[in-house]
Design a protein around this motif. Sequence first.
Motif, PDB file in Angstrom:
ATOM      1  N   SER A  39      -2.794  -4.955  30.653  1.00  0.00           N
ATOM      2  CA  SER A  39      -1.522  -6.162  30.739  1.00  0.00           C
ATOM      3  C   SER A  39      -2.071  -7.172  29.432  1.00  0.00           C
ATOM      4  O   SER A  39      -3.368  -7.315  29.338  1.00  0.00           O
ATOM      5  N   VAL A  40      -1.027  -8.009  28.925  1.00  0.00           N
ATOM      6  CA  VAL A  40      -1.161  -8.998  28.171  1.00  0.00           C
ATOM      7  C   VAL A  40      -0.512 -10.020  28.439  1.00  0.00           C
ATOM      8  O   VAL A  40       0.638 -10.459  28.482  1.00  0.00           O
ATOM      9  N   LEU A  41      -1.258 -11.132  29.183  1.00  0.00           N
ATOM     10  CA  LEU A  41      -0.652 -12.499  29.631  1.00  0.00           C
ATOM     11  C   LEU A  41      -0.849 -13.382  28.644  1.00  0.00           C
ATOM     12  O   LEU A  41      -1.758 -13.635  28.065  1.00  0.00           O
ATOM     13  N   VAL A  42       0.362 -14.182  28.184  1.00  0.00           N
ATOM     14  CA  VAL A  42       0.358 -15.376  27.501  1.00  0.00           C
ATOM     15  C   VAL A  42       1.069 -16.453  28.161  1.00  0.00           C
ATOM     16  O   VAL A  42       2.207 -16.393  28.412  1.00  0.00           O
ATOM     17  N   ALA A  43       0.240 -17.492  28.621  1.00  0.00           N
ATOM     18  CA  ALA A  43       0.848 -18.415  29.230  1.00  0.00           C
ATOM     19  C   ALA A  43       1.618 -18.018  30.716  1.00  0.00           C
ATOM     20  O   ALA A  43       2.586 -18.471  30.983  1.00  0.00           O
ATOM     21  N   GLY A  44       0.855 -17.129  31.070  1.00  0.00           N
ATOM     22  CA  GLY A  44       1.376 -16.572  32.425  1.00  0.00           C
ATOM     23  C   GLY A  44       2.371 -15.464  32.481  1.00  0.00           C
ATOM     24  O   GLY A  44       2.888 -14.783  33.362  1.00  0.00           O
ATOM     25  N   GLN A  45       2.942 -15.176  31.129  1.00  0.00           N
ATOM     26  CA  GLN A  45       4.288 -14.132  31.115  1.00  0.00           C
ATOM     27  C   GLN A  45       3.378 -12.774  30.443  1.00  0.00           C
ATOM     28  O   GLN A  45       2.514 -12.978  29.570  1.00  0.00           O
ATOM     29  N   ASP A  46       3.864 -11.756  31.106  1.00  0.00           N
ATOM     30  CA  ASP A  46       3.316 -10.489  30.404  1.00  0.00           C
ATOM     31  C   ASP A  46       4.065 -10.141  29.253  1.00  0.00           C
ATOM     32  O   ASP A  46       5.232  -9.528  29.637  1.00  0.00           O
ATOM     33  N   ILE A  47       3.259 -10.022  28.230  1.00  0.00           N
ATOM     34  CA  ILE A  47       4.315 -10.068  26.948  1.00  0.00           C
ATOM     35  C   ILE A  47       4.307  -8.276  26.828  1.00  0.00           C
ATOM     36  O   ILE A  47       5.457  -7.965  26.303  1.00  0.00           O
ATOM     37  N   ALA A  48       3.596  -7.680  27.484  1.00  0.00           N
ATOM     38  CA  ALA A  48       3.591  -6.177  27.473  1.00  0.00           C
ATOM     39  C   ALA A  48       4.983  -5.666  27.798  1.00  0.00           C
ATOM     40  O   ALA A  48       5.348  -4.929  27.658  1.00  0.00           O
ATOM     41  N   ARG A  49       5.163  -6.365  29.102  1.00  0.00           N
ATOM     42  CA  ARG A  49       6.287  -5.964  29.871  1.00  0.00           C
ATOM     43  C   ARG A  49       7.744  -6.820  29.536  1.00  0.00           C
ATOM     44  O   ARG A  49       8.880  -6.545  30.102  1.00  0.00           O
ATOM     45  N   GLU A  70      15.834 -10.828  25.517  1.00  0.00           N
ATOM     46  CA  GLU A  70      15.989 -12.461  25.665  1.00  0.00           C
ATOM     47  C   GLU A  70      14.677 -12.977  26.170  1.00  0.00           C
ATOM     48  O   GLU A  70      14.065 -14.011  25.615  1.00  0.00           O
ATOM     49  N   SER A  71      13.922 -12.234  27.183  1.00  0.00           N
ATOM     50  CA  SER A  71      12.766 -12.801  27.601  1.00  0.00           C
ATOM     51  C   SER A  71      11.600 -12.766  26.649  1.00  0.00           C
ATOM     52  O   SER A  71      10.678 -13.612  26.588  1.00  0.00           O
ATOM     53  N   LEU A  72      11.551 -11.562  25.940  1.00  0.00           N
ATOM     54  CA  LEU A  72      10.513 -11.606  24.775  1.00  0.00           C
ATOM     55  C   LEU A  72      10.711 -12.458  23.571  1.00  0.00           C
ATOM     56  O   LEU A  72       9.806 -13.067  23.010  1.00  0.00           O
ATOM     57  N   ARG A  73      12.062 -12.776  23.250  1.00  0.00           N
ATOM     58  CA  ARG A  73      12.370 -13.718  22.134  1.00  0.00           C
ATOM     59  C   ARG A  73      12.034 -14.980  22.538  1.00  0.00           C
ATOM     60  O   ARG A  73      11.679 -15.749  21.799  1.00  0.00           O
ATOM     61  N   GLN A  74      12.305 -15.407  23.924  1.00  0.00           N
ATOM     62  CA  GLN A  74      11.747 -16.805  24.358  1.00  0.00           C
ATOM     63  C   GLN A  74      10.391 -17.005  24.566  1.00  0.00           C
ATOM     64  O   GLN A  74       9.795 -18.180  23.866  1.00  0.00           O
ATOM     65  N   ALA A  75       9.626 -15.759  24.681  1.00  0.00           N
ATOM     66  CA  ALA A  75       8.195 -15.718  24.683  1.00  0.00           C
ATOM     67  C   ALA A  75       7.625 -16.010  23.257  1.00  0.00           C
ATOM     68  O   ALA A  75       6.668 -16.734  23.155  1.00  0.00           O
ATOM     69  N   ARG A  76       8.467 -15.351  22.538  1.00  0.00           N
ATOM     70  CA  ARG A  76       7.852 -15.638  20.900  1.00  0.00           C
ATOM     71  C   ARG A  76       7.873 -16.857  20.429  1.00  0.00           C
ATOM     72  O   ARG A  76       7.334 -17.196  19.608  1.00  0.00           O
ATOM     73  N   LEU A  77       8.913 -17.514  20.875  1.00  0.00           N
ATOM     74  CA  LEU A  77       9.116 -19.002  20.452  1.00  0.00           C
ATOM     75  C   LEU A  77       7.982 -19.990  20.700  1.00  0.00           C
ATOM     76  O   LEU A  77       7.472 -20.822  19.941  1.00  0.00           O
ATOM     77  N   LYS A  78       6.928 -19.437  21.575  1.00  0.00           N
ATOM     78  CA  LYS A  78       5.965 -20.315  21.810  1.00  0.00           C
ATOM     79  C   LYS A  78       4.569 -19.465  21.303  1.00  0.00           C
ATOM     80  O   LYS A  78       3.560 -19.976  21.382  1.00  0.00           O
ATOM     81  N   ILE A  79       4.740 -18.576  20.194  1.00  0.00           N
ATOM     82  CA  ILE A  79       3.736 -17.825  19.986  1.00  0.00           C
ATOM     83  C   ILE A  79       4.134 -17.785  18.335  1.00  0.00           C
ATOM     84  O   ILE A  79       4.802 -16.840  18.187  1.00  0.00           O
ATOM     85  N   SER A  80       3.407 -18.566  17.503  1.00  0.00           N
ATOM     86  CA  SER A  80       3.499 -18.521  16.151  1.00  0.00           C
ATOM     87  C   SER A  80       2.311 -17.700  15.416  1.00  0.00           C
ATOM     88  O   SER A  80       1.318 -17.663  15.982  1.00  0.00           O
ATOM     89  N   MET A  81       2.442 -17.446  14.274  1.00  0.00           N
ATOM     90  CA  MET A  81       1.734 -16.620  13.269  1.00  0.00           C
ATOM     91  C   MET A  81       1.493 -17.241  11.911  1.00  0.00           C
ATOM     92  O   MET A  81       2.834 -17.373  11.341  1.00  0.00           O
TER      93      MET A  81
END
Length: 341
Positions: A61-71, A75-86
């Motif tokens: 599992s890959v948890l970022v800010a409480g959300q499992d990015i792996a799963r 839309e949920s992945l898109r919203q999660a990526r807004l908080k993860i920049s590179m």
Amino acid sequence: MIVLTNVSKVFKDNNEPIVAVDNVSLRVERGQIYGIIGYSGAGKSTLIRLLNGLEKPSAGSVLVAGQDIARASGESLRQARLKISMIFQHFNLLWSRNVSENIAFSMQIAGTPKAAIRQRVAELIALVGLQGREHAYPSQLSGGQKQRVGIARALANSPAVLLCDEATSALDPQTTDSILDLLLDINRRLNLTIVLITHEMHVVRKICERVAVMDNGRVVEEGDVLNVFTHPQQPITRQFVKQVSQYREPLPDLAPELLQNLPGVVLKLTFLGLSVRRPVVGELTLRYNLPFNILHGNVTQTANGIFGELWLHAEIDPGRLDNILADLRQHNITAEVVEHA
């Protein structure tokens, strides 16, 4: 903030499994600068792609800010990526857009109002020190300025996590230091969590609080930077530490004729924090009435504090040597006898 638990990633090449990440578990606290170091092929780039969902793990599992990015998906992945920049090694700027337009691009994609975009762009240009270059195009910028644009663009949507993929590898040493200083300043101002992958120990030494060393897809050593520098456990970690401390095991880079037929013992002393200020050689000379010869020494600054290393030579009988080693340990100075024959 970031928790990886038993994460693995396996690719297939002609139906043959290739293990890029092998059962990795890591924890990155909120506001921390965390370094992941390894040579090419170690798996660090795959690991960072798992953090932003560009790759899905084969296990774990890959948890970022409480959300499992792996799963996450859709839309949920898109919203999660807004908080993860590179930010990237080669900047990845849009060459047809100027500085302001490059910074604004991700906000435009996110549907941010134009007035808010203008205000945010002005704030970020000031933050990364690009005032006066707002209308310059990438072809008119130096490497360091391009990376500053990349950092500003990555911060546009106020992310919680900033991933840095070899962000300074294409820069000269002086520019590298200026970019690292900028990242450290941003971390302190915004309490931004930064995960930085690199093959340069200087980068880890300068700004990271903790570091994981990767080799063949596995984390072979992990800990706070000061401890890893002063007590590296794995051969690959010692190789990385040499990049900064500039000595060869088991002795520093000394002329062979200096060590040839050298009687007595060679001591390696390691000092942490304020102990680097102690007049150790003078104290030992006075206390034990022995002439100590200084062979080599250096002091290294890390984000966690400073440490020093000193190599001494003296002709010491075994009984007095035990007393000297015990004396040094009482003053929080690590001492070891180095083989030099």
